[in-house]
Design a protein around this motif. Structure first.
Motif, PDB file in Angstrom:
ATOM      1  N   SER A   4       0.856  -1.186   0.000  1.00  0.00           N
ATOM      2  CA  SER A   4       0.000   0.000   0.000  1.00  0.00           C
ATOM      3  C   SER A   4       0.893   1.237   0.000  1.00  0.00           C
ATOM      4  N   PRO A   5       0.478   2.287  -0.693  1.00  0.00           N
ATOM      5  CA  PRO A   5       1.312   3.497  -0.763  1.00  0.00           C
ATOM      6  C   PRO A   5       1.391   4.203   0.585  1.00  0.00           C
ATOM      7  N   MET A   6       2.536   4.806   0.826  1.00  0.00           N
ATOM      8  CA  MET A   6       2.746   5.599   2.031  1.00  0.00           C
ATOM      9  C   MET A   6       2.973   7.037   1.584  1.00  0.00           C
ATOM     10  N   PRO A   7       1.928   7.844   1.550  1.00  0.00           N
ATOM     11  CA  PRO A   7       2.089   9.222   1.068  1.00  0.00           C
ATOM     12  C   PRO A   7       2.954  10.044   2.013  1.00  0.00           C
ATOM     13  N   LEU A   8       3.741  10.931   1.421  1.00  0.00           N
ATOM     14  CA  LEU A   8       4.612  11.827   2.167  1.00  0.00           C
ATOM     15  C   LEU A   8       4.058  13.238   2.014  1.00  0.00           C
ATOM     16  N   TYR A   9       3.675  13.855   3.118  1.00  0.00           N
ATOM     17  CA  TYR A   9       3.150  15.221   3.104  1.00  0.00           C
ATOM     18  C   TYR A   9       4.248  16.157   3.563  1.00  0.00           C
ATOM     19  N   VAL A  10       4.492  17.188   2.778  1.00  0.00           N
ATOM     20  CA  VAL A  10       5.564  18.135   3.063  1.00  0.00           C
ATOM     21  C   VAL A  10       4.950  19.507   3.269  1.00  0.00           C
ATOM     22  N   GLY A  11       5.313  20.152   4.368  1.00  0.00           N
ATOM     23  CA  GLY A  11       4.785  21.477   4.661  1.00  0.00           C
ATOM     24  C   GLY A  11       5.323  22.560   3.740  1.00  0.00           C
ATOM     25  N   ASP A  12       6.613  22.462   3.358  1.00  0.00           N
ATOM     26  CA  ASP A  12       7.238  23.481   2.521  1.00  0.00           C
ATOM     27  C   ASP A  12       8.023  22.798   1.415  1.00  0.00           C
ATOM     28  N   ILE A  13       7.486  22.778   0.211  1.00  0.00           N
ATOM     29  CA  ILE A  13       8.123  22.096  -0.919  1.00  0.00           C
ATOM     30  C   ILE A  13       9.446  22.749  -1.286  1.00  0.00           C
ATOM     31  N   SER A  14       9.548  24.055  -1.120  1.00  0.00           N
ATOM     32  CA  SER A  14      10.783  24.766  -1.441  1.00  0.00           C
ATOM     33  C   SER A  14      11.917  24.328  -0.502  1.00  0.00           C
ATOM     34  N   ALA A  15      11.618  24.213   0.782  1.00  0.00           N
ATOM     35  CA  ALA A  15      12.622  23.765   1.752  1.00  0.00           C
ATOM     36  C   ALA A  15      13.039  22.323   1.446  1.00  0.00           C
ATOM     37  N   LEU A  16      12.088  21.494   1.048  1.00  0.00           N
ATOM     38  CA  LEU A  16      12.401  20.114   0.668  1.00  0.00           C
ATOM     39  C   LEU A  16      13.364  20.098  -0.520  1.00  0.00           C
ATOM     40  N   ALA A  17      13.057  20.882  -1.547  1.00  0.00           N
ATOM     41  CA  ALA A  17      13.903  20.921  -2.745  1.00  0.00           C
ATOM     42  C   ALA A  17      15.314  21.399  -2.411  1.00  0.00           C
ATOM     43  N   ARG A  18      15.441  22.454  -1.596  1.00  0.00           N
ATOM     44  CA  ARG A  18      16.768  22.952  -1.204  1.00  0.00           C
ATOM     45  C   ARG A  18      17.548  21.893  -0.442  1.00  0.00           C
ATOM     46  N   ASN A  19      16.877  21.226   0.490  1.00  0.00           N
ATOM     47  CA  ASN A  19      17.535  20.217   1.309  1.00  0.00           C
ATOM     48  C   ASN A  19      18.012  19.044   0.458  1.00  0.00           C
ATOM     49  N   VAL A  20      17.141  18.540  -0.414  1.00  0.00           N
ATOM     50  CA  VAL A  20      17.507  17.406  -1.273  1.00  0.00           C
ATOM     51  C   VAL A  20      18.637  17.806  -2.211  1.00  0.00           C
ATOM     52  N   ARG A  21      18.533  18.981  -2.802  1.00  0.00           N
ATOM     53  CA  ARG A  21      19.575  19.451  -3.731  1.00  0.00           C
ATOM     54  C   ARG A  21      20.920  19.537  -3.023  1.00  0.00           C
ATOM     55  N   GLY A  22      20.930  20.096  -1.809  1.00  0.00           N
ATOM     56  CA  GLY A  22      22.175  20.211  -1.046  1.00  0.00           C
ATOM     57  C   GLY A  22      22.777  18.856  -0.714  1.00  0.00           C
ATOM     58  N   ARG A  23      21.939  17.916  -0.342  1.00  0.00           N
ATOM     59  CA  ARG A  23      22.450  16.576  -0.004  1.00  0.00           C
ATOM     60  C   ARG A  23      22.945  15.838  -1.246  1.00  0.00           C
ATOM     61  N   LEU A  24      22.287  16.046  -2.377  1.00  0.00           N
ATOM     62  CA  LEU A  24      22.743  15.406  -3.620  1.00  0.00           C
ATOM     63  C   LEU A  24      24.067  15.999  -4.090  1.00  0.00           C
ATOM     64  N   GLN A  25      24.242  17.300  -3.897  1.00  0.00           N
ATOM     65  CA  GLN A  25      25.497  17.933  -4.277  1.00  0.00           C
ATOM     66  C   GLN A  25      26.657  17.414  -3.435  1.00  0.00           C
ATOM     67  N   ASP A  26      26.391  17.130  -2.155  1.00  0.00           N
ATOM     68  CA  ASP A  26      27.434  16.619  -1.256  1.00  0.00           C
ATOM     69  C   ASP A  26      27.761  15.163  -1.541  1.00  0.00           C
ATOM     70  N   SER A  27      26.886  14.458  -2.232  1.00  0.00           N
ATOM     71  CA  SER A  27      27.070  13.039  -2.505  1.00  0.00           C
ATOM     72  C   SER A  27      28.033  12.838  -3.674  1.00  0.00           C
ATOM     73  N   GLU A  28      28.918  11.859  -3.542  1.00  0.00           N
ATOM     74  CA  GLU A  28      29.886  11.568  -4.603  1.00  0.00           C
ATOM     75  C   GLU A  28      29.312  10.613  -5.638  1.00  0.00           C
ATOM     76  N   THR A  29      28.322   9.815  -5.238  1.00  0.00           N
ATOM     77  CA  THR A  29      27.714   8.848  -6.155  1.00  0.00           C
ATOM     78  C   THR A  29      26.203   9.040  -6.164  1.00  0.00           C
ATOM     79  N   ILE A  30      25.552   8.407  -7.101  1.00  0.00           N
ATOM     80  CA  ILE A  30      24.098   8.439  -7.147  1.00  0.00           C
ATOM     81  C   ILE A  30      23.575   7.596  -5.987  1.00  0.00           C
ATOM     82  N   PRO A  31      22.662   8.152  -5.174  1.00  0.00           N
ATOM     83  CA  PRO A  31      22.160   7.398  -4.023  1.00  0.00           C
ATOM     84  C   PRO A  31      21.380   6.150  -4.451  1.00  0.00           C
TER      85      PRO A  31
END
Length: 176
Positions: A4-31
């Protein structure tokens, strides 16, 4: 077997995008898949995917609508609800501080606002709210948490008006 799907509700999509982008930039490989799950839920405010899943399961067990506003620990809500019997009496004093605080908010909600109580009156009122026969403990804890004021001589008590935390509001709503 489909999950069954587990929906993820995010209060601030912009903060989510910034956080994910920052963590992906710090990553050396594709997660990997699991790393990506952890990355997304951490950016949404959960500790890790297991924490998100446990919250989802607890919320599903309570049959709650999708969350909004403040983060609510639904596992804690379920544990606190089990501390009260069908008539709303607190059956025993919880060991965990976080659960005690929510129980005290329930007791606080049953005290009249803007009314001054004598020590005997507040003790009697608290005695009628629990089954473990320690009204003095509840009275002291309410004062220590600044949910009640008492005079220096301990003769008069009065409820302090405050906004209960989201988890306490959820417990109160479920008890009604």
């Amino acid at each position: 077997m489909s999950k069954s799907p587990m929906p993820l509700y995010v209060g601030d999509i912009s903060a989510l995008a910034r956080n994910v982008r920052g963590r992906l930039q710090d990553s050396e490989t594709i997660p990997s898949h699991v790393e990506m799950l952890n990355l997304l839920v951490k950016a949404s405010g959960y500790r890790n995917f297991q924490h998100f899943k446990a919250q989802f399961e607890a919320r599903k067990g309570l049959d709650l609508p999708k969350p909004h506003g403040a983060e609510i620990n639904f596992k804690r809500v379920k544990r606190v609800l089990r501390l009260f019997d069908a008539d709303g009496y607190l059956t025993h004093w919880p060991k965990k501080y976080s659960e005690r605080v929510i129980c005290l908010w329930v007791m606080w909600s049953r005290i009249s606002a803007r009314k001054t109580y004598t020590e005997c009156e507040i003790s009697e009122l608290l005695e009628q709210q629990h089954l473990f026969e320690d009204h003095a403990l509840l009275r002291r804890q309410l004062v220590d948490l600044k949910l009640m004021n008492r005079t220096p001589d301990g003769r008069e008590y009065q409820r302090i008006e405050a906004q209960p935390p989201a988890e306490a509001l959820e417990v109160l709503a479920r008890m009604r």
